[in-house]
Design a protein around this motif. Structure first.
Motif, PDB file in Angstrom:
ATOM      1  N   PHE A  88      -6.215   0.488 -10.823  1.00 47.91           N
ATOM      2  CA  PHE A  88      -6.122   0.960  -9.441  1.00 47.91           C
ATOM      3  C   PHE A  88      -6.418   2.445  -9.341  1.00 47.91           C
ATOM      4  O   PHE A  88      -5.917   3.269 -10.102  1.00 47.91           O
ATOM      5  N   GLU A  89      -7.266   2.776  -8.355  1.00 42.11           N
ATOM      6  CA  GLU A  89      -7.578   4.168  -8.039  1.00 42.11           C
ATOM      7  C   GLU A  89      -7.273   4.381  -6.560  1.00 42.11           C
ATOM      8  O   GLU A  89      -7.896   3.757  -5.687  1.00 42.11           O
ATOM      9  N   PRO A  90      -6.315   5.229  -6.224  1.00 43.26           N
ATOM     10  CA  PRO A  90      -5.888   5.399  -4.820  1.00 43.26           C
ATOM     11  C   PRO A  90      -7.023   5.763  -3.885  1.00 43.26           C
ATOM     12  O   PRO A  90      -7.006   5.398  -2.704  1.00 43.26           O
ATOM     13  N   ASP A  91      -8.020   6.469  -4.369  1.00 45.03           N
ATOM     14  CA  ASP A  91      -9.099   6.909  -3.499  1.00 45.03           C
ATOM     15  C   ASP A  91     -10.061   5.786  -3.134  1.00 45.03           C
ATOM     16  O   ASP A  91     -10.922   5.982  -2.258  1.00 45.03           O
ATOM     17  N   ARG A  92      -9.947   4.623  -3.793  1.00 41.50           N
ATOM     18  CA  ARG A  92     -10.924   3.539  -3.575  1.00 41.50           C
ATOM     19  C   ARG A  92     -10.520   2.581  -2.460  1.00 41.50           C
ATOM     20  O   ARG A  92     -11.292   1.702  -2.107  1.00 41.50           O
ATOM     21  N   GLY A  93      -9.280   2.695  -1.898  1.00 43.96           N
ATOM     22  CA  GLY A  93      -8.902   1.814  -0.809  1.00 43.96           C
ATOM     23  C   GLY A  93      -7.548   1.165  -1.021  1.00 43.96           C
ATOM     24  O   GLY A  93      -6.722   1.642  -1.817  1.00 43.96           O
ATOM     25  N   SER A  94      -7.290   0.076  -0.321  1.00 42.25           N
ATOM     26  CA  SER A  94      -5.995  -0.596  -0.289  1.00 42.25           C
ATOM     27  C   SER A  94      -5.666  -1.219  -1.638  1.00 42.25           C
ATOM     28  O   SER A  94      -6.477  -1.967  -2.210  1.00 42.25           O
ATOM     29  N   PHE A  95      -4.469  -0.946  -2.136  1.00 40.50           N
ATOM     30  CA  PHE A  95      -4.034  -1.578  -3.378  1.00 40.50           C
ATOM     31  C   PHE A  95      -3.748  -3.065  -3.178  1.00 40.50           C
ATOM     32  O   PHE A  95      -4.066  -3.885  -4.024  1.00 40.50           O
ATOM     33  N   THR A  96      -3.151  -3.419  -2.032  1.00 41.18           N
ATOM     34  CA  THR A  96      -2.799  -4.818  -1.794  1.00 41.18           C
ATOM     35  C   THR A  96      -4.044  -5.695  -1.819  1.00 41.18           C
ATOM     36  O   THR A  96      -4.069  -6.754  -2.461  1.00 41.18           O
ATOM     37  N   ASP A 142       0.825  -1.204   0.000  1.00 38.23           N
ATOM     38  CA  ASP A 142       0.000   0.000   0.000  1.00 38.23           C
ATOM     39  C   ASP A 142       0.865   1.262   0.000  1.00 38.23           C
ATOM     40  O   ASP A 142       0.576   2.234  -0.721  1.00 38.23           O
ATOM     41  N   ALA A 143       1.960   1.263   0.816  1.00 38.50           N
ATOM     42  CA  ALA A 143       2.804   2.461   0.868  1.00 38.50           C
ATOM     43  C   ALA A 143       3.493   2.682  -0.473  1.00 38.50           C
ATOM     44  O   ALA A 143       3.578   3.818  -0.968  1.00 38.50           O
ATOM     45  N   VAL A 144       3.988   1.593  -1.087  1.00 42.81           N
ATOM     46  CA  VAL A 144       4.642   1.717  -2.383  1.00 42.81           C
ATOM     47  C   VAL A 144       3.634   2.162  -3.437  1.00 42.81           C
ATOM     48  O   VAL A 144       3.945   2.975  -4.318  1.00 42.81           O
ATOM     49  N   ALA A 145       2.399   1.651  -3.339  1.00 39.42           N
ATOM     50  CA  ALA A 145       1.366   2.042  -4.304  1.00 39.42           C
ATOM     51  C   ALA A 145       1.024   3.508  -4.177  1.00 39.42           C
ATOM     52  O   ALA A 145       0.767   4.192  -5.184  1.00 39.42           O
ATOM     53  N   ALA A 146       1.030   4.042  -2.946  1.00 34.25           N
ATOM     54  CA  ALA A 146       0.722   5.460  -2.755  1.00 34.25           C
ATOM     55  C   ALA A 146       1.800   6.332  -3.384  1.00 34.25           C
ATOM     56  O   ALA A 146       1.497   7.341  -4.047  1.00 34.25           O
ATOM     57  N   VAL A 147       3.090   5.924  -3.188  1.00 29.27           N
ATOM     58  CA  VAL A 147       4.181   6.685  -3.804  1.00 29.27           C
ATOM     59  C   VAL A 147       4.083   6.609  -5.325  1.00 29.27           C
ATOM     60  O   VAL A 147       4.255   7.594  -6.045  1.00 29.27           O
ATOM     61  N   TYR A 148       3.783   5.379  -5.826  1.00 33.14           N
ATOM     62  CA  TYR A 148       3.673   5.195  -7.282  1.00 33.14           C
ATOM     63  C   TYR A 148       2.558   6.055  -7.853  1.00 33.14           C
ATOM     64  O   TYR A 148       2.730   6.736  -8.880  1.00 33.14           O
ATOM     65  N   ARG A 169       3.505   9.816  -7.922  1.00 34.72           N
ATOM     66  CA  ARG A 169       4.478  10.160  -8.958  1.00 34.72           C
ATOM     67  C   ARG A 169       3.928   9.905 -10.363  1.00 34.72           C
ATOM     68  O   ARG A 169       4.256  10.639 -11.298  1.00 34.72           O
ATOM     69  N   TYR A 170       3.104   8.853 -10.511  1.00 36.09           N
ATOM     70  CA  TYR A 170       2.598   8.493 -11.850  1.00 36.09           C
ATOM     71  C   TYR A 170       1.679   9.581 -12.406  1.00 36.09           C
ATOM     72  O   TYR A 170       1.817  10.006 -13.558  1.00 36.09           O
ATOM     73  N   PHE A 171       0.758  10.055 -11.597  1.00 29.61           N
ATOM     74  CA  PHE A 171      -0.224  11.019 -12.096  1.00 29.61           C
ATOM     75  C   PHE A 171       0.374  12.420 -12.253  1.00 29.61           C
ATOM     76  O   PHE A 171      -0.195  13.251 -12.956  1.00 29.61           O
ATOM     77  N   SER A 172       1.517  12.681 -11.583  1.00 28.63           N
ATOM     78  CA  SER A 172       2.150  13.997 -11.741  1.00 28.63           C
ATOM     79  C   SER A 172       3.290  13.980 -12.751  1.00 28.63           C
ATOM     80  O   SER A 172       3.827  15.033 -13.099  1.00 28.63           O
TER      81      SER A 172
END
Length: 374
Positions: free
Chosen positions: A82-90, A17-23, A26-29
């Motif tokens: 994956f959409e960060p606002d929808r919850g846990s990526f894992t 989840d933490a790696v997904a948040a960083v990804y 950075r991905y969308f920016s």
């Protein structure tokens, strides 16, 4: 791209989840040119998790390499969706990868083709059976399973039988308890007593095509339709004696053809006790010219009828009547001649009608478009 960006997502972690948040940040920016590299790095970080999920399904008849490929496909789908606002990526990735692996087993792992809804029902039946077994002191019946699933008993039975299509037993499997080496395939099947008749059936089917249409229909009505000779006679508008004679002649010809190396010639109506070809007589009175036909209008006699019709039309009577009361058969050549006769009469201003048409011949003429000439 900074070096710490790749290292930030290269370490394989169980909780991503933490790696997904960083990804995601950075991905969308990031500019479009850098997004592919970011996605590849994130996929590489998640591959160990996909591999662990794939290994949980090994030993079920599918190669581990195939399962890992399917798990990686599910991982890529999870990353793309994956959409960060929808919850846990894992959690989302685990559900997506497992679903992809289960779909692979459902669609690809069955040894025999089984409809998808039957496969799904088979899994539901197996799961329900386990639940009912834990709840009750006896093995659940088909009725109990059907009531729990809300389907009928036949569907449950079909789903149970379809389970054998996942990994069917080989016909080369040895039979236990046998002193000799016997395989399962040796106990299945048997000698077909009708196998020797296949060649005769094929031969007869070809010979039947050589018979005139009338004889073929009579044979079909007698031996397939199980109709009596009287019923056949009523259909064709002839006597029962004529039907008996025609059937006997057709069967005798078939018997001779089956026993001969060369197909004998069909004599047809040229036998001594039958009418020789087509007999045509004419009679004129009060502007009405009548051609009375007796016999069969086929390719052998059609030329004579064509000549008679041309001669009658050339006489230009007020009405030309073609009496077919003595005609029991009209084939394609005869239909063509009658069509030509009607056309020639219309051009000459002569009214032409067909009279005394027997039921079987009437049906042929109706289908051929001559029904309005009666």
């Amino acid at each position: 791209m900074p070096d710490d960006r790749g290292s930030a997502v290269a370490e394989p972690l169980e909780d991503l989840d933490a790696v997904a948040a960083v990804y995601a940040d950075r991905y969308f920016s990031a500019p479009d040119g850098d997004r592919a590299a970011l996605r590849d790095a994130f996929v590489g970080a998640c591959l160990p998790m996909a591999g662990r999920l794939a290994r949980r399904f090994r030993g079920r008849g599918e190669p581990l390499d195939d399962l890992e490929q399917v798990a990686r496909l599910g991982l890529i789908k999870a990353i793309v969706r994956f959409e960060p606002d929808r919850g846990s990526f894992t959690a989302y990735a685990v559900v997506t990868i497992r679903g992809e692996i289960k779909r692979h087993f459902r669609d690809r792992a069955w040894a025999m083709h089984v409809p998808r809804h039957v496969k799904d029902l088979h899994l539901a039946v197996r799961r329900t059976t386990e639940e009912l077994t834990a709840e009750r002191p006896h093995t659940p019946t088909i009725t109990e399973i059907a009531e729990r699933l809300g389907v009928n008993e036949d569907e449950v039975a079909d789903a149970m039988v379809s389970g054998g299509g996942y990994s069917p037993m080989s016909l080369n499997s040895p039979v236990n308890g046998s002193e000799q080496t016997i395989e399962l395939g040796d106990l299945l099947g048997g000698t077909d007593p009708a196998l020797e008749l296949v060649d005769d059936r094929v031969t007869v089917a070809g010979l039947l095509q050589r018979l005139p249409a009338r004889e073929r229909q009579m044979l079909a009505m007698r031996f397939q339709g199980n109709q009596s000779q009287s019923e056949i006679a009523a259909t064709f508008g002839i006597s029962q004696m004529q039907v008996s004679r025609l059937l006997a002649r057709a069967l005798a010809w078939l018997r001779e053809a089956m026993l001969s190396d060369e197909v004998p010639r069909w004599t047809g109506a040229s036998a001594a006790h039958e009418l020789a070809g087509l007999d045509i007589t004419s009679r004129g009175t009060n502007g009405v010219l009548t051609l009375r036909c007796r016999g069969e209008i086929d390719r052998d006699s059609a030329r004579r009828l064509r000549a008679a019709l041309r001669q009658a039309v050339a006489a230009r009577p007020q009405q030309l009547t073609v009496d077919l009361s003595g005609v029991a058969l009209v084939d394609a050549a005869g239909v063509a001649v009658l069509h030509d006769g009607v056309t020639a009469a219309e051009r000459a201003g002569v009214r032409m009608r067909l009279a005394g048409v027997q039921p079987y011949v009437r049906h042929i003429l109706d289908v051929s478009g001559l029904g309005t000439s009666f």
